[in-house]
Design a protein around this motif. Structure first.
Motif, PDB file in Angstrom:
ATOM      1  N   GLU A 115      51.076 -44.441  72.995  1.00 44.16           N
ATOM      2  CA  GLU A 115      52.002 -43.315  72.890  1.00 44.16           C
ATOM      3  C   GLU A 115      53.375 -43.847  72.500  1.00 44.16           C
ATOM      4  O   GLU A 115      53.744 -44.972  72.852  1.00 44.16           O
ATOM      5  N   ILE A 116      54.129 -43.029  71.748  1.00 42.29           N
ATOM      6  CA  ILE A 116      55.434 -43.466  71.280  1.00 42.29           C
ATOM      7  C   ILE A 116      56.433 -42.310  71.355  1.00 42.29           C
ATOM      8  O   ILE A 116      56.068 -41.138  71.480  1.00 42.29           O
ATOM      9  N   GLY A 117      57.683 -42.683  71.254  1.00 44.38           N
ATOM     10  CA  GLY A 117      58.770 -41.736  71.075  1.00 44.38           C
ATOM     11  C   GLY A 117      59.739 -42.335  70.073  1.00 44.38           C
ATOM     12  O   GLY A 117      59.922 -43.546  70.021  1.00 44.38           O
ATOM     13  N   VAL A 118      60.342 -41.485  69.256  1.00 47.43           N
ATOM     14  CA  VAL A 118      61.241 -41.948  68.204  1.00 47.43           C
ATOM     15  C   VAL A 118      62.615 -41.318  68.407  1.00 47.43           C
ATOM     16  O   VAL A 118      62.733 -40.117  68.657  1.00 47.43           O
ATOM     17  N   GLY A 119      63.646 -42.147  68.296  1.00 52.11           N
ATOM     18  CA  GLY A 119      65.019 -41.664  68.346  1.00 52.11           C
ATOM     19  C   GLY A 119      65.715 -41.948  67.027  1.00 52.11           C
ATOM     20  O   GLY A 119      65.808 -43.102  66.598  1.00 52.11           O
ATOM     21  N   TYR A 120      66.173 -40.901  66.364  1.00 53.22           N
ATOM     22  CA  TYR A 120      66.824 -41.013  65.046  1.00 53.22           C
ATOM     23  C   TYR A 120      68.225 -40.433  65.128  1.00 53.22           C
ATOM     24  O   TYR A 120      68.423 -39.327  65.649  1.00 53.22           O
ATOM     25  N   VAL A 121      69.196 -41.178  64.629  1.00 55.49           N
ATOM     26  CA  VAL A 121      70.582 -40.728  64.627  1.00 55.49           C
ATOM     27  C   VAL A 121      71.180 -40.920  63.238  1.00 55.49           C
ATOM     28  O   VAL A 121      71.047 -42.002  62.649  1.00 55.49           O
ATOM     29  N   TYR A 122      71.819 -39.887  62.731  1.00 52.15           N
ATOM     30  CA  TYR A 122      72.584 -39.979  61.484  1.00 52.15           C
ATOM     31  C   TYR A 122      74.053 -39.959  61.833  1.00 52.15           C
ATOM     32  O   TYR A 122      74.537 -39.031  62.484  1.00 52.15           O
ATOM     33  N   ASP A 123      74.772 -40.992  61.416  1.00 50.71           N
ATOM     34  CA  ASP A 123      76.199 -41.122  61.709  1.00 50.71           C
ATOM     35  C   ASP A 123      76.966 -41.151  60.391  1.00 50.71           C
ATOM     36  O   ASP A 123      77.134 -42.217  59.784  1.00 50.71           O
ATOM     37  N   PRO A 124      77.454 -40.000  59.917  1.00 51.91           N
ATOM     38  CA  PRO A 124      78.134 -39.963  58.616  1.00 51.91           C
ATOM     39  C   PRO A 124      79.468 -40.691  58.615  1.00 51.91           C
ATOM     40  O   PRO A 124      80.029 -40.957  57.545  1.00 51.91           O
ATOM     41  N   ASN A 125      79.989 -41.023  59.794  1.00 55.27           N
ATOM     42  CA  ASN A 125      81.276 -41.715  59.897  1.00 55.27           C
ATOM     43  C   ASN A 125      81.115 -43.186  60.255  1.00 55.27           C
ATOM     44  O   ASN A 125      82.074 -43.835  60.687  1.00 55.27           O
ATOM     45  N   ASP A 126      79.905 -43.710  60.085  1.00 56.04           N
ATOM     46  CA  ASP A 126      79.655 -45.107  60.417  1.00 56.04           C
ATOM     47  C   ASP A 126      80.577 -46.024  59.623  1.00 56.04           C
ATOM     48  O   ASP A 126      80.913 -45.730  58.466  1.00 56.04           O
ATOM     49  N   GLN A 127      80.974 -47.138  60.228  1.00 59.86           N
ATOM     50  CA  GLN A 127      81.915 -48.066  59.632  1.00 59.86           C
ATOM     51  C   GLN A 127      81.281 -49.456  59.473  1.00 59.86           C
ATOM     52  O   GLN A 127      80.271 -49.767  60.109  1.00 59.86           O
ATOM     53  N   PRO A 128      81.886 -50.323  58.645  1.00 63.72           N
ATOM     54  CA  PRO A 128      81.355 -51.680  58.453  1.00 63.72           C
ATOM     55  C   PRO A 128      81.766 -52.615  59.591  1.00 63.72           C
ATOM     56  O   PRO A 128      82.356 -53.671  59.369  1.00 63.72           O
ATOM     57  N   ASN A 129      81.452 -52.195  60.812  1.00 65.71           N
ATOM     58  CA  ASN A 129      81.842 -52.981  61.991  1.00 65.71           C
ATOM     59  C   ASN A 129      80.693 -53.105  62.985  1.00 65.71           C
ATOM     60  O   ASN A 129      80.909 -53.160  64.192  1.00 65.71           O
ATOM     61  N   VAL A 130      79.461 -53.151  62.469  1.00 68.56           N
ATOM     62  CA  VAL A 130      78.272 -53.185  63.317  1.00 68.56           C
ATOM     63  C   VAL A 130      77.956 -54.638  63.679  1.00 68.56           C
ATOM     64  O   VAL A 130      77.754 -55.482  62.798  1.00 68.56           O
ATOM     65  N   ARG A 131      77.905 -54.918  64.972  1.00 70.92           N
ATOM     66  CA  ARG A 131      77.634 -56.277  65.449  1.00 70.92           C
ATOM     67  C   ARG A 131      76.124 -56.543  65.447  1.00 70.92           C
ATOM     68  O   ARG A 131      75.350 -55.758  65.989  1.00 70.92           O
ATOM     69  N   LEU A 132      75.729 -57.675  64.886  1.00 75.55           N
ATOM     70  CA  LEU A 132      74.338 -58.097  64.872  1.00 75.55           C
ATOM     71  C   LEU A 132      74.130 -59.203  65.897  1.00 75.55           C
ATOM     72  O   LEU A 132      75.079 -59.842  66.347  1.00 75.55           O
ATOM     73  N   ASP A 133      72.873 -59.447  66.241  1.00 78.57           N
ATOM     74  CA  ASP A 133      72.566 -60.472  67.236  1.00 78.57           C
ATOM     75  C   ASP A 133      73.011 -61.867  66.810  1.00 78.57           C
ATOM     76  O   ASP A 133      73.290 -62.719  67.645  1.00 78.57           O
ATOM     77  N   ASN A 134      73.052 -62.112  65.503  1.00 78.51           N
ATOM     78  CA  ASN A 134      73.429 -63.441  65.023  1.00 78.51           C
ATOM     79  C   ASN A 134      74.929 -63.631  64.909  1.00 78.51           C
ATOM     80  O   ASN A 134      75.400 -64.645  64.395  1.00 78.51           O
ATOM     81  N   GLY A 135      75.701 -62.648  65.369  1.00 76.58           N
ATOM     82  CA  GLY A 135      77.151 -62.753  65.354  1.00 76.58           C
ATOM     83  C   GLY A 135      77.817 -62.176  64.128  1.00 76.58           C
ATOM     84  O   GLY A 135      79.044 -62.054  64.084  1.00 76.58           O
ATOM     85  N   GLN A 136      77.035 -61.806  63.124  1.00 75.39           N
ATOM     86  CA  GLN A 136      77.614 -61.222  61.926  1.00 75.39           C
ATOM     87  C   GLN A 136      78.078 -59.793  62.177  1.00 75.39           C
ATOM     88  O   GLN A 136      77.617 -59.115  63.090  1.00 75.39           O
ATOM     89  N   ILE A 137      78.995 -59.352  61.329  1.00 70.68           N
ATOM     90  CA  ILE A 137      79.446 -57.964  61.320  1.00 70.68           C
ATOM     91  C   ILE A 137      78.971 -57.348  60.014  1.00 70.68           C
ATOM     92  O   ILE A 137      79.171 -57.925  58.938  1.00 70.68           O
ATOM     93  N   ALA A 138      78.326 -56.201  60.108  1.00 70.76           N
ATOM     94  CA  ALA A 138      77.716 -55.599  58.934  1.00 70.76           C
ATOM     95  C   ALA A 138      77.892 -54.086  58.964  1.00 70.76           C
ATOM     96  O   ALA A 138      78.548 -53.545  59.845  1.00 70.76           O
ATOM     97  N   GLY A 139      77.267 -53.423  58.001  1.00 68.70           N
ATOM     98  CA  GLY A 139      77.320 -51.975  57.933  1.00 68.70           C
ATOM     99  C   GLY A 139      78.165 -51.507  56.756  1.00 68.70           C
ATOM    100  O   GLY A 139      78.652 -52.319  55.976  1.00 68.70           O
ATOM    101  N   PRO A 140      78.391 -50.187  56.656  1.00 71.57           N
ATOM    102  CA  PRO A 140      77.840 -49.151  57.542  1.00 71.57           C
ATOM    103  C   PRO A 140      76.355 -48.918  57.284  1.00 71.57           C
ATOM    104  O   PRO A 140      75.905 -49.002  56.156  1.00 71.57           O
ATOM    105  N   PHE A 141      75.615 -48.595  58.337  1.00 68.74           N
ATOM    106  CA  PHE A 141      74.194 -48.309  58.230  1.00 68.74           C
ATOM    107  C   PHE A 141      73.917 -46.804  58.189  1.00 68.74           C
ATOM    108  O   PHE A 141      72.960 -46.368  57.559  1.00 68.74           O
ATOM    109  N   CYS A 142      74.699 -46.042  58.929  1.00 72.20           N
ATOM    110  CA  CYS A 142      74.644 -44.569  58.870  1.00 72.20           C
ATOM    111  C   CYS A 142      73.383 -43.961  59.491  1.00 72.20           C
ATOM    112  O   CYS A 142      73.449 -42.869  60.038  1.00 72.20           O
TER     113      CYS A 142
END
Length: 206
Positions: A158-185
């Protein structure tokens, strides 16, 4: 310097086998084929006529189609898992990160238990960001051994899915490897598992 990544999908997979003491993490912040490209100005719009619910259902349908192609039974919908998955997608979007570790330090297992998904023998979590097409997400998940293992696991009932659309996403998304990326939206979480004795009808929403 912050990087901007567009038209790419970041994927991560994690699974938990009980009564193991620790979770096995694999493929964290893995960039699948497609490479780094200059991000478009702002965020793309979601598919016409789509809603968060319809996108979540489309991803579940894509997972079941992939499992059927591999001779496996379909998974069923679980509202508790959906609530946990949506909460994590919202957390990633609002707090600018992409990881199985929540902004408060929570693990997948802790989030599932807090949501009320207890007495399970197996649980797994898949993440994606930056993609609008559920079928393409499953296709790209299937190309990674860690993600494919979760999708085709016998413990995935059994599964559940969570989906979010963020139209104001910014290029400040932290990744596990320490990089900053985005926007992913677009942020996606799929939580799945198995509880002995529980019977659910495939694709029955409740």
């Amino acid at each position: 310097m912050k990087q901007r990544l567009g038209l790419v999908v970041f994927l991560a997979a994690l699974c938990w086998l009980l009564p193991a003491a620790t979770a096995m993490t694999a493929g964290a912040s893995e960039l699948l084929p497609g490479g780094m490209m200059a991000a478009p100005a702002g965020c793309a719009t979601p598919p016409a006529g789509s809603t968060p619910e319809s996108q979540a259902q489309a991803l579940m349908a894509a997972v079941n189609a992939f499992r059927a192609d591999n001779g496996l039974l379909p998974v069923s919908y679980n509202r508790i898992l959906a609530n946990a998955a949506l909460g994590h997608s919202q957390d990633m979007s609002q707090n600018n990160f992409f990881s199985h570790t929540g902004s408060n330090g929570s693990t997948m297992q802790q989030r599932l238990l807090q949501a009320g998904y207890t007495n399970h023998e197996w649980a797994g979590e898949l993440l994606a960001a930056g993609q609008t097409d559920p079928s393409l997400i499953v296709q790209q998940w299937s190309q990674s051994p860690a993600h494919r293992y979760v999708l085709l696991n016998d413990g995935l009932h059994e599964i559940g899915v969570g989906y979010v659309y963020d139209p104001n996403d910014q290029p400040n998304v932290r990744l596990d490897n320490g990089q900053i990326a985005g926007p992913f939206c677009f942020y996606w979480t799929m939580d799945g598992g198995y509880r002995p004795g529980w019977v659910h009808l495939p694709l029955l929403l409740r």
